[in-house]
Design an enzyme around this catalytic site. Structure first.
Site, short mmCIF file in Angstrom:
data_model
loop_
_atom_site.label_atom_id
_atom_site.label_comp_id
_atom_site.label_asym_id
_atom_site.label_seq_id
_atom_site.Cartn_x
_atom_site.Cartn_y
_atom_site.Cartn_z
CG HIS A 90 -1.73 1.23 1.30
ND1 HIS A 90 -2.94 1.27 1.08
CD2 HIS A 90 -1.56 2.41 1.70
CE1 HIS A 90 -3.48 2.46 1.14
NE2 HIS A 90 -2.63 3.39 1.70
CD GLU A 91 1.55 3.68 3.73
OE1 GLU A 91 1.55 4.57 3.17
OE2 GLU A 91 0.34 3.48 4.37
CG HIS B 59 0.40 6.34 -0.62
ND1 HIS B 59 -0.67 7.00 -1.09
CD2 HIS B 59 -0.27 5.54 0.55
CE1 HIS B 59 -1.67 6.78 -0.68
NE2 HIS B 59 -1.60 5.99 0.44
CD GLU C 244 -5.31 6.32 0.78
OE1 GLU C 244 -5.58 5.09 0.47
OE2 GLU C 244 -4.45 6.59 1.31
ZN ZN Z 1 -2.71 5.19 2.02
#
Ligand code: ZN
Length: 500
Positions: free
Chosen positions: A264-265, A268, A294
């Site tokens: 997830h990170e 980003h 996101e």
């Molecule tokens: Zn996030």
């Protein structure tokens, strides 16, 4: 003439960005390595630096420069015109906040963070309540200073999802709650549950960590221009184009928690590492909204990281890391376990089906608090009632209830909706990616992520902040942003997994 002015603008923005980088580094340290007794001092350091950065950015000279460049915008190159327009937007907004307010906000923010940590240790919302009350007061003041139409919440939303309003989110979220609620009920009533008994073991934390580093590297994260560390709450932060940092958390009882956080990170971070060199140190080296940000993390985490092809590739690597513990566990079992649906208490551990309901609950509470319809003191009670209503679960204590997220402790409201918007944008964008890259799933199953990353770089990352999020989604997909692609994705994937 305008070239000189542009160079001066870039020089000033670079200096503001340099001070901003110091703020970011101190905040990053606050959540990773800072010794506890340093907390009050850190609060002051952050307040001082934030005030300096605010002063520099709102200097009248910068305003005059923007005026002159704005007057001559017809003769500017498109990139320069975008730079001037976006800086103007930030400048006008920053100007509405007096420096004394900025300083006070940051000081109270640090105090709130400390009291939130303490409240979590004692598992009592009451410890956090007085400080949250102060922050909510400041947020209301902030909304008045910034200005808004409709709900005062819109002023706070604007910080995170420019152009979005509570009025627009309400019907969108109501539709999601209805269809996702129905899907969850079908799954729960089906009585089907994947066999995950095998996952109930201790998973060596160093091996988990090594696995996350490997996956990040495979995704294309540039470790020469970034790093990964541990924190209580995983996050991504950006000092500048060549220093993008992610954190993860490693829990010996949860096999997928660390790797999914890292993916997830990582999503980003790839966005942050993908801005253009020429936009470095300027407002253009940023996402137009957190929702679009996101969309990147959630696409990597959910659409890719929770797909069967992803685990076809990584099952072998995970088995290498935990040979005796994963003996006899199949790809299908991993795939089912990573997509297990279960209404539960904690947002960050929630599955894809229930996740948005956690967000909708927070959105409703935030709007209520900012509009003055919900008192901070009643927050636990309202929280628990909504958890029962939306997810059918009983909240046993504040730690697993309204104290679980860091956002309010950071003085951040209007942020949560961007998670759900990210889910929606991600699915809609991904439909287009599959049209463009028909061999993508074969690539993923072979651990090749370069084609996907190249596509994202070209269509999303390099734009930086040149267009607003809805315009990017419209431009890329040819349709207005909406919920259909996401709901279709969810109902297909989980319909198949659970036979409903
Ligand atoms: Zn996030």
């Amino acid at each position: 003439m305008s070239q000189e002015k542009l160079a001066e603008l870039r020089g000033r923005l670079c200096e503001v960005a340099n001070v901003g980088a110091a703020v970011v580094l101190l905040s990053w340290d606050q959540e990773t390595y800072m010794p506890p007794k340093a907390a009050p001092g850190r609060g002051q350091q952050l307040a001082t630096l934030s005030a300096i950065s605010h002063q520099m950015f709102t200097a009248p000279e910068l305003g005059a420069l923007l005026d002159e460049l704005g007057d001559g915008r017809a003769s500017l190159e498109p990139d320069d015109a975008a730079l001037v327009a976006e800086t103007r937007y930030d400048y006008d907004r920053a100007k509405r906040l007096p420096e004394s307010f900025v300083r006070r906000f940051v000081e109270e923010q640090s105090k709130a963070y400390e009291s939130w940590v303490k409240a979590r240790e004692e598992n009592r919302f009451e410890v956090f309540r007085p400080q949250l009350d102060v922050l909510v007061g400041l947020l209301k003041e902030r909304a008045e200073l910034l200005g808004y139409t409709g709900s005062p919440y819109n002023a706070l939303l604007e910080d995170h999802e420019r152009g979005m309003t509570a009025e627009e989110l309400r019907p969108l979220f109501a539709g999601l709650a209805e269809r996702q609620g129905a899907l969850i009920r079908r799954i729960v009533e089906s009585g089907r549950r994947p066999d995950t008994a095998w996952a109930d073991q201790e998973w060596d934390t160093q091996r988990q960590w090594d696995f996350t580093m490997r996956v990040l590297e495979d995704m294309g994260f540039d470790f020469e221009a970034g790093r990964q560390d541990r924190s209580v709450h995983p996050f991504t932060t950006n000092l500048e184009l060549y220093d993008v940092r992610v954190t993860t958390r490693v829990n010996p009882r949860l096999l997928f928690s660390a790797v999914m956080s890292s993916v997830h990170e990582g999503g980003h971070a790839l966005y942050e590492q993908g801005f253009l060199e020429r936009d470095r140190h300027t407002p253009l080296a940023a996402a137009p909204s957190l929702g679009l940000h996101e969309s990147q993390s959630r696409m990597w985490e959910n659409v890719i990281g929770r797909s069967r092809p992803f685990w076809e590739h990584y099952a072998g690597r995970l088995r290498d890391a935990f040979p005796s513990q994963l003996d006899g566990v199949s790809v299908q079992q991993l795939y089912e376990a990573v997509n297990r649906v279960e209404p539960s208490l904690i947002r960050v551990e929630a599955d894809e089906c229930t996740y948005n309901l956690h967000v909708i609950l927070r959105f409703e509470i935030e709007v209520g608090v900012i509009e003055g319809r919900i008192a901070v003191a009643d927050l636990p009670e309202v929280w628990n009632a909504k958890m029962k209503e939306y997810l059918g679960v009983d909240v046993p204590d504040d730690l697993r209830g309204c104290l679980q997220d860091i956002h309010w402790a950071h003085g951040s409201m209007g942020y949560f909706p961007t998670y759900t918007l990210g889910n929606l944008y991600a699915s809609q964008i991904f439909e287009r990616i599959l049209d463009d890259l028909p061999g993508l799933w074969d690539d993923i199953a072979a651990g090749r992520f370069g084609g996907l990353l190249d596509w994202l770089r070209e269509h999303i990352h390099r734009r930086g902040r040149r267009d607003l999020a809805p315009a990017v989604v419209r431009d890329v997909t040819g349709r207005e942003p909406g919920a259909e692609a996401y709901l279709g994705y969810l109902e297909r994937k989980y319909g198949e997994l659970y036979g409903v």
